[in-house]
Write a protein that holds these residues in place. Structure first.
Motif, PDB file in Angstrom:
ATOM      1  N   TYR A 108       0.965  -0.936  -0.231  1.00  0.00           N
ATOM      2  CA  TYR A 108       0.529   0.372  -0.130  1.00  0.00           C
ATOM      3  C   TYR A 108       0.783   1.466   0.164  1.00  0.00           C
ATOM      4  N   GLU A 109       1.705   1.391   0.950  1.00  0.00           N
ATOM      5  CA  GLU A 109       2.831   2.567   0.766  1.00  0.00           C
ATOM      6  C   GLU A 109       3.777   3.150  -0.221  1.00  0.00           C
ATOM      7  N   ARG A 111       2.489   1.855  -3.372  1.00  0.00           N
ATOM      8  CA  ARG A 111       1.484   2.703  -4.266  1.00  0.00           C
ATOM      9  C   ARG A 111       1.201   3.199  -4.114  1.00  0.00           C
ATOM     10  N   LYS A 112       1.073   4.117  -2.726  1.00  0.00           N
ATOM     11  CA  LYS A 112       0.719   5.703  -2.615  1.00  0.00           C
ATOM     12  C   LYS A 112       1.532   6.643  -2.912  1.00  0.00           C
ATOM     13  N   GLY A 115       1.209   7.239  -6.276  1.00  0.00           N
ATOM     14  CA  GLY A 115       0.108   7.953  -6.837  1.00  0.00           C
ATOM     15  C   GLY A 115      -1.373   7.116  -7.370  1.00  0.00           C
ATOM     16  N   PHE A 116      -0.647   5.427  -6.946  1.00  0.00           N
ATOM     17  CA  PHE A 116      -1.978   4.960  -6.401  1.00  0.00           C
ATOM     18  C   PHE A 116      -2.312   4.986  -8.384  1.00  0.00           C
ATOM     19  N   ASP A 121      -7.795   2.194  -6.345  1.00  0.00           N
ATOM     20  CA  ASP A 121      -7.410   3.081  -5.468  1.00  0.00           C
ATOM     21  C   ASP A 121      -6.927   5.107  -6.104  1.00  0.00           C
ATOM     22  N   GLY A 122      -6.739   4.194  -7.697  1.00  0.00           N
ATOM     23  CA  GLY A 122      -6.245   6.157  -8.146  1.00  0.00           C
ATOM     24  C   GLY A 122      -7.415   5.902 -10.064  1.00  0.00           C
TER      25      GLY A 122
END
Ligand SMILES: Cc1cc2nc3c(=O)[nH]c(=O)nc-3n(C[C@H](O)[C@H](O)[C@H](O)COP(=O)(O)OP(=O)(O)OC[C@H]3O[C@@H](n4cnc5c(N)ncnc54)[C@H](O)[C@@H]3O)c2cc1C
Ligand code: SF4
Length: 318
Positions: A108-109, A111-112, A115-116, A121-122
Motif C-alpha cells: 500500500y505504501e 502504491r501510495k 500515486g496509485f 485506489d487511483g
C-alpha cells in the motif's frame, strides 16, 4: 452469500494469491467465503477428465492420468510458483488468479508514494498514462493450457449451474478480467480427451523456483503421421487475457512437422504478443522470447508420444 455481499466479499480457495494481496491492501473486503468444500477429485473417463476445482496444483502435476493424457496441463500445474504454494494452490484458483502489474503488486505504501493507479485506489494507468484501460497481465499458467485443450469449466452461482469454455472465461481487461459473474464459483474443469493430441507448456521466468511467467506457450497439436491436422497455440503473460495465436495455428495446419516450419509458426505466433513495461525484465526482450517459447513448446509437443509419461524437464524439483 457472494451474491448478497457483492464486492464486500471474496472467495478463497488455497489463498496463495489472495492472502498476500490482502496484506498489501490490493483487496479490501469484510468477508472471505471459503471454498474448502470444492471437489478434490480427478475423475478419468474414456472421453474426458474432470478436475475438481479444489484439486491442488501439486496433485494435478503428479497425477498419472493427467501426465499421460494431458501432459501439457500437468506440466503447467507443476510450473506454477513453488512446491509449498502448489501444495495449497488449487486448479480453480489458478484459473481465477488476478492479473498482475509491477505498479499494482506492491505494498500500500509503495502504491501510495507512486500515486496509485486505476486498478486500485487511483484513476490513471501508470504504465500507459494516456490509456483509458488497465493493461495488467494475465499470469495463470494453467489457463492457456486449458484453452489449448478445449477445456470447459462448470460454474455454480445464484442462478444455478452452467458450463463455459475456458476460452470464454476471460476478458481483455486488466481490471475486469473474468467474464463469469463475480458470485459464480468455478467447481470443476473438464478436459476432453483426444488420443491424437500431444501437448506441451513452456514457461519463461526469472527464477525457476518460484516466479510468475513473463512469457509462456501452451500448445496442443493433433498429428496424422507427421502432418499437423489440428493445432492450438495459447500464450501466457503477454496480454490481459490468455492470448490465442490464431494466425499461427492456421499456418501450421496441413503442414508437415519440420524444424523450419515450426520456426516460421513461432515467428507468426509472436506477432500478436505486445508485452508492456509492467512485468519482470525488459518488455523488448520478453517480446523476442515469445517466439522462443512457442518454438520450444511445438518441438516438445510434436516429439511426445501420446500416452507416455511426460518428461520432468523444466519442472521444479518437488
Ligand atoms: C510468490 C508467488 C508466486 C506465484 N507464482 C505463480 C505462477 O508462477 N503461476 C501462477 O499461475 N500463479 C502463481 N502464483 C499465484 C497463485 O499461487 C496461483 O495462481 C494459485 O493457483 C492460486 O490458487 P489458490 O487456490 O491459492 O487461489 P486463491 O488465492 O484462493 O484465489 C485466487 C483468486 O481466485 C478466486 N477464486 C479461487 N478459487 C475460485 C473458484 N473455485 N471459483 C471462483 N473464484 C475463485 C479468489 O477469489 C481470488 O480472486 C504465485 C503466488 C505467489 C505468492
Ligand atoms: S496496467 Fe496501469 S492501471 Fe493496470 S495495474 Fe498497471 S499501472 Fe495500474
Amino acid at each position: 452469500m457472494a451474491a448478497d455481499l457483492g464486492p464486500r466479499a471474496m472467495f478463497v480457495a488455497g489463498g496463495t494469491d489472495l492472502f498476500p494481496k490482502l496484506k498489501r491492501r490490493q483487496f479490501e473486503v469484510e468477508t472471505l467465503i471459503g471454498l474448502d468444500f470444492l471437489s478434490r477429485e480427478i475423475r478419468n473417463g474414456s472421453n474426458e477428465c474432470i478436475v475438481g476445482a479444489g484439486v491442488t496444483l501439486a496433485t494435478a502435476s503428479h497425477d498419472a492420468h493427467l501426465n499421460e493424457r494431458f501432459a501439457g496441463y500437468a506440466e503447467a500445474a507443476g510450473l506454477v510458483s513453488s512446491p509449498p504454494l502448489r501444495n495449497a494452490g488449487t486448479a480453480g484458483g489458478n484459473l481465477c488468479v488476478d492479473t498482475r502489474c509491477n505498479y499494482y503488486d506492491m505494498t500500500y505504501e509503495w502504491r501510495k508514494a507512486a500515486g496509485f493507479c486505476m486498478k486500485k485506489d487511483g484513476d490513471i494507468c501508470l504504465v500507459a498514462p494516456s490509456s483509458s484501460r488497465c493493461w495488467a497481465v494475465s499470469s495463470s499458467d494453467t489457463a492457456p493450457m486449458a484453452i489449448a485443450l478445449d477445456g470447459v469449466v462448470s460454474l455454480t452461482g445464484p442462478d444455478g449451474e452452467r458450463e463455459l469454455p475456458v476460452a470464454a472465461l476471460y476478458r481483455d481487461d486488466g481490471m475486469d478480467y473474468m467474464a463469469k459473474q463475480p458470485s459464480e464459483v468455478v467447481t470443476s474443469l473438464r478436459l476432453p480427451a483426444d488420443p491424437t493430441t500431444r501437448t506441451a507448456y513452456v514457461k519463461l521466468r526469472r527464477r525457476g523456483s518460484i516466479d510468475f511467467p513473463i512469457a509462456g506457450a501452451a500448445v496442443a497439436v493433433q498429428l496424422d503421421g507427421d502432418e499437423v491436422v489440428g493445432c492450438r497455440i495459447v500464450l501466457s503473460a503477454v496480454a490481459s487475457h490468455p492470448l490465442e495465436a490464431t494466425a499461427a495455428e492456421e499456418f501450421l495446419k496441413g503442414k508437415r512437422v519440420q524444424a523450419d516450419t515450426i520456426r516460421e509458426t513461432a515467428d507468426i505466433a509472436a506477432k500478436p504478443a505486445k508485452p508492456l513495461d509492467n512485468a519482470d525484465l525488459s518488455h523488448f526482450w520478453r517480446k523476442r522470447m515469445v517466439r522462443v517459447v512457442v518454438e520450444q513448446a511445438l518441438a516438445e509437443a510434436t516429439t511426445r508420444t501420446p500416452g507416455s509419461t511426460v518428461k520432468l524437464l523444466g519442472r521444479n524439483p518437488d
